[in-house]
Motif scaffolding. Structure first.
Motif, mmCIF file in Angstrom:
data_model
loop_
_atom_site.group_PDB
_atom_site.id
_atom_site.type_symbol
_atom_site.label_atom_id
_atom_site.label_comp_id
_atom_site.label_asym_id
_atom_site.label_seq_id
_atom_site.Cartn_x
_atom_site.Cartn_y
_atom_site.Cartn_z
ATOM 1 N N ALA A 261 -6.901 3.672 -42.158
ATOM 2 C CA ALA A 261 -7.624 3.027 -43.255
ATOM 3 C C ALA A 261 -6.724 2.493 -44.363
ATOM 4 C CB ALA A 261 -8.614 4.026 -43.856
ATOM 5 N N ALA A 262 -5.499 2.958 -44.478
ATOM 6 C CA ALA A 262 -4.639 2.570 -45.590
ATOM 7 C C ALA A 262 -4.165 1.128 -45.452
ATOM 8 C CB ALA A 262 -3.446 3.500 -45.669
ATOM 9 N N SER A 263 -3.789 0.559 -46.585
ATOM 10 C CA SER A 263 -3.446 -0.861 -46.610
ATOM 11 C C SER A 263 -1.949 -1.096 -46.683
ATOM 12 C CB SER A 263 -4.125 -1.528 -47.804
ATOM 13 O OG SER A 263 -3.649 -0.952 -48.987
ATOM 14 N N ALA A 264 -1.188 -0.372 -45.944
ATOM 15 C CA ALA A 264 0.259 -0.559 -46.013
ATOM 16 C C ALA A 264 0.937 -0.381 -44.666
ATOM 17 C CB ALA A 264 0.848 0.393 -47.031
ATOM 18 N N TRP A 265 0.521 -1.112 -43.670
ATOM 19 C CA TRP A 265 1.233 -1.072 -42.393
ATOM 20 C C TRP A 265 2.512 -1.873 -42.492
ATOM 21 C CZ3 TRP A 265 0.307 0.730 -37.208
ATOM 22 C CH2 TRP A 265 -0.665 1.734 -37.150
ATOM 23 N N SER A 266 2.474 -2.980 -43.178
ATOM 24 C CA SER A 266 3.700 -3.702 -43.505
ATOM 25 C C SER A 266 3.592 -4.172 -44.942
ATOM 26 C CB SER A 266 3.955 -4.873 -42.557
ATOM 27 O OG SER A 266 2.955 -5.844 -42.676
ATOM 28 N N GLY B 122 -0.910 2.179 -30.095
ATOM 29 C CA GLY B 122 -1.209 1.307 -31.226
ATOM 30 C C GLY B 122 0.022 1.022 -32.067
ATOM 31 N N ALA B 123 0.812 2.041 -32.344
ATOM 32 C CA ALA B 123 2.026 1.852 -33.143
ATOM 33 C C ALA B 123 3.067 1.018 -32.398
ATOM 34 C CB ALA B 123 2.608 3.205 -33.537
ATOM 35 N N ILE B 124 3.164 1.203 -31.096
ATOM 36 C CA ILE B 124 4.119 0.409 -30.310
ATOM 37 C C ILE B 124 3.708 -1.056 -30.295
ATOM 38 C CG2 ILE B 124 4.922 -0.047 -27.958
ATOM 39 C CD1 ILE B 124 5.103 2.974 -27.555
ATOM 40 N N ILE B 125 2.437 -1.331 -30.097
ATOM 41 C CA ILE B 125 1.972 -2.724 -30.103
ATOM 42 C C ILE B 125 2.253 -3.361 -31.463
ATOM 43 C CG2 ILE B 125 -0.075 -4.209 -30.022
ATOM 44 C CD1 ILE B 125 -1.196 -2.274 -27.899
ATOM 45 N N TYR B 126 1.973 -2.643 -32.541
ATOM 46 C CA TYR B 126 2.224 -3.189 -33.874
ATOM 47 C C TYR B 126 3.714 -3.440 -34.083
ATOM 48 C CZ TYR B 126 1.346 -4.138 -38.766
ATOM 49 O OH TYR B 126 1.240 -4.756 -39.982
ATOM 50 N N THR B 127 4.553 -2.550 -33.596
ATOM 51 C CA THR B 127 6.001 -2.708 -33.729
ATOM 52 C C THR B 127 6.498 -3.928 -32.976
ATOM 53 O OG1 THR B 127 6.240 -0.310 -33.873
ATOM 54 C CG2 THR B 127 8.227 -1.573 -33.393
ATOM 55 N N VAL B 128 6.033 -4.093 -31.762
ATOM 56 C CA VAL B 128 6.493 -5.203 -30.935
ATOM 57 C C VAL B 128 6.008 -6.550 -31.479
ATOM 58 C CG1 VAL B 128 6.248 -6.245 -28.645
ATOM 59 C CG2 VAL B 128 6.735 -3.818 -28.853
ATOM 60 N N SER C 277 5.207 -7.269 -34.598
ATOM 61 C CA SER C 277 5.664 -7.510 -35.978
ATOM 62 C C SER C 277 7.139 -7.161 -36.089
ATOM 63 C CB SER C 277 4.855 -6.657 -36.958
ATOM 64 O OG SER C 277 3.496 -6.867 -36.817
ATOM 65 N N PRO C 278 8.011 -7.916 -35.411
ATOM 66 C CA PRO C 278 9.421 -7.504 -35.355
ATOM 67 C C PRO C 278 10.158 -7.627 -36.691
ATOM 68 C CG PRO C 278 9.139 -9.637 -34.331
ATOM 69 C CD PRO C 278 7.772 -9.144 -34.663
#
Length: 152
Positions: free
Chosen positions: A24-29, A111-117, A119-120
């Motif tokens: 829910a937080a607004s700080a993935w990047s 989910g974290a791996i997909i986001y990492t890949v 959003s390089p």
């Protein structure tokens, strides 16, 4: 034995809170002028703050779904643990609870791996870090449930 059960229960609740906050937080990047999460992209100017829905790309929807599934499976695992705590026969193991925790762990990792890949070049924020912290804790909790036996 009561101390071990309380410790396992507290660990499980901490993991659930980590997963809820990271979803829910607004700080993935985070950038200097705004932040991006799974749901919104926010930009701050000198005098205003504007948010728009996250992109409708398939990968962000997959991350959204995986994070929601991880929260749901972690919650179901907590319910299963409490149910098995009172209904499991003496000497029984918490396999059902463990399976749910393993699934929650796999979902948050994917989910974290997909986001990492996808959003390089991103500068990852605290919600992204919380998701990665929740993954090993969730996996460790699942392994504890496999080893744990019910005693009277």
């Amino acid at each position: 034995m009561l101390l071990i059960l309380c410790g396992v229960l507290i660990l499980h609740v901490v993991i659930l809170i980590l997963l809820i906050v990271s979803t829910a937080a607004s700080a993935w990047s985070v950038t200097g002028k705004g932040s991006t999460d799974l749901w919104y992209t926010c930009v701050s100017n000198d005098d205003s703050h504007h948010c728009k829905p996250a992109s409708s790309e398939d990968w962000i929807q997959a991350v959204q779904a995986l994070m929601i599934l991880s929260v749901l499976f972690c919650f179901c695992s907590l319910v299963a643990f409490l149910y098995q705590l009172f209904r499991l026969m003496k000497g029984g193991r918490f396999f059902f609870t463990s399976i749910f925790q393993i699934l929650a762990s796999v979902f948050v990792m994917c989910g974290a791996i997909i986001y990492t890949v996808m959003s390089p070049n991103a500068q990852f924020g605290y919600a992204y870090v919380l998701a990665w912290v929740a993954f090993p804790l969730c996996l460790a909790s699942a392994l504890i449930y496999i080893v744990l036996r019910k005693k009277e």
